[in-house]
Design an enzyme around this catalytic site. Structure first.
Site: not given
Ligand code: MRU
Length: 368
Positions: A53-54, A244, A255
């Site tokens: 993830r990321g 993101d 987030k």
């Protein structure tokens, strides 16, 4: 970065020369395990299930996912289907689309027998570029930390608050928000990090804290609602978060919970910086709140919590009443007006259309 003395990246080509290794982020911090990806489907699952993830790492994994697909079938049709299935894995981080577009551009006009090798070459470049970009973000961002350190009395440390995990695990290496932190620590600047736990998946408590501990960076995990209190009491010098997706006007999608930290930072005159690699900029989006798709994930992530029991078992338990409705928004958008600056590979710039277009004319022009 180093894991128990061994230099590692978060994604690599295995010694067989074609399958892909990743760290299983779903079992950290309790266990360190790696996973071998051998097919497009396995790569897509790893992204969807947050084994990886990321934003930058999602892009790199998708790039290698396309390589795995091309090993099986090099036709235009298969390329298109693989692109679509990887793109559908997670909607918010724009690095996914960026990486897939880069991959398609690298193979599309080649004869079919050259496509697989060309894809592996471009995927490796995407990974190396990510590391170079993050290293530059570190060099540019450390100046902000140094300036604060110089104003401190001897022995006082610089307190940085961060949200979620924008560390090396979220990228190929080095991290975005953590790049200036690691460099400051390596340069012997006294630094301390407040890591928001980041419910529901706890990336701050489980991943950022794990990374910082392995690198020897002093840190404290805090419940998500603590940041405002710390800022009111002068305990945070600087906020640095990852992102993101950043719009053409400098709105920052990150987030869930990031927006609340930015509001608290503004109310308390605490500088709020966002570290980002240029593939995270989406010049096609002008209004972040209205246009960026916000991922809604399974209710179970909020309704349950996973941890290690005293006797070492990993267990998941329910923490809400049966029958209560649950909502699970993965991201929020912080308007550019609340952002003190963007830490990019080309310098620390204002969160504005003019500054973004000036720093990245190549990307801005291509989107027009
Ligand atoms: O949902 P995740 O864990 O993939 O979340 C993405 C993130 O890691 C963060 O939002 C991060 O701060 C940006 S990625 C460097």
């Amino acid at each position: 970065m180093n894991v128990d003395g061994k230099a590692m990246r978060s994604i690599w080509v295995e010694p067989d020369g074609w399958s892909i290794g990743v760290i299983d982020q779903t079992v950290l911090p309790h266990r360190f395990a790696t996973v071998r990806l051998t097919t497009l489907q396995e790569a897509a699952h790893a992204i969807r299930a947050m084994v990886v993830r990321g934003a930058p790492l999602i892009g790199a994994t998708a790039a290698y996912g396309l390589c795995l697909a091309l090993r099986q079938n090099t036709s235009d049709d298969s390329l298109e289907r693989s692109y679509d299935s990887l793109l559908a894995t997670r909607p918010t981080a724009i690095n996914l689309k960026w990486a897939l577009d880069e991959m398609v551009a690298a193979v599309r006009n080649r004869p079919r027998d050259e496509r697989s090798a060309a894809a592996y070459r471009r995927a490796a470049e995407i990974c190396d570029e990510d590391v170079a970009i993050n290293t530059a973000i570190g060099r540019n961002g450390v100046a902000l930390i140094k300036a604060i350190a110089q104003r401190k009395k001897a022995g006082e440390r610089v307190n940085v608050l961060t949200h979620c995990n924008a560390g090396w695990l979220a990228t190929v290496d080095v991290g975005t928000a953590t790049a200036p932190i690691y460099l400051a620590h390596d340069n012997k600047i006294a630094i301390h990090v407040f890591a928001d736990e980041t419910r529901p998946r706890n990336q701050g408590a489980s991943l950022t804290a794990w990374e910082l501990a392995h690198h020897g960076v002093p840190h404290t995990i805090i419940a998500d609602n603590t940041g405002g209190h710390l800022m009111q009491h002068g305990l945070v010098d600087l906020v640095i978060v990852g992102t993101d997706r950043v719009t053409a006007y400098g709105d920052v999608c990150n987030k869930i919970g990031t927006y609340l930290k930015a509001l608290a930072a503004r109310d308390n005159n605490v500088p709020f910086y966002v570290a980002l690699p240029s593939p995270t900029i989406d010049f096609t989006v002008t209004d972040g709140v209205a246009e960026i798709p916000i991922e809604e994930r399974a209710a179970d992530e909020v309704a349950t919590i996973t941890g290690r029991t005293a006797d070492g078992r990993i267990e998941t338990v329910r923490i809400v009443p049966d029958g209560s409705a649950v909502a699970n928004y993965g991201f929020d958008v912080t308007p550019a007006r609340l952002v003190s600056g963007l830490i990019t590979e080309r310098g620390v710039i204002a969160a504005s259309r003019a500054a973004l277009a000036r720093a990245f004319p190549d990307r801005a022009g291509a989107a027009e």
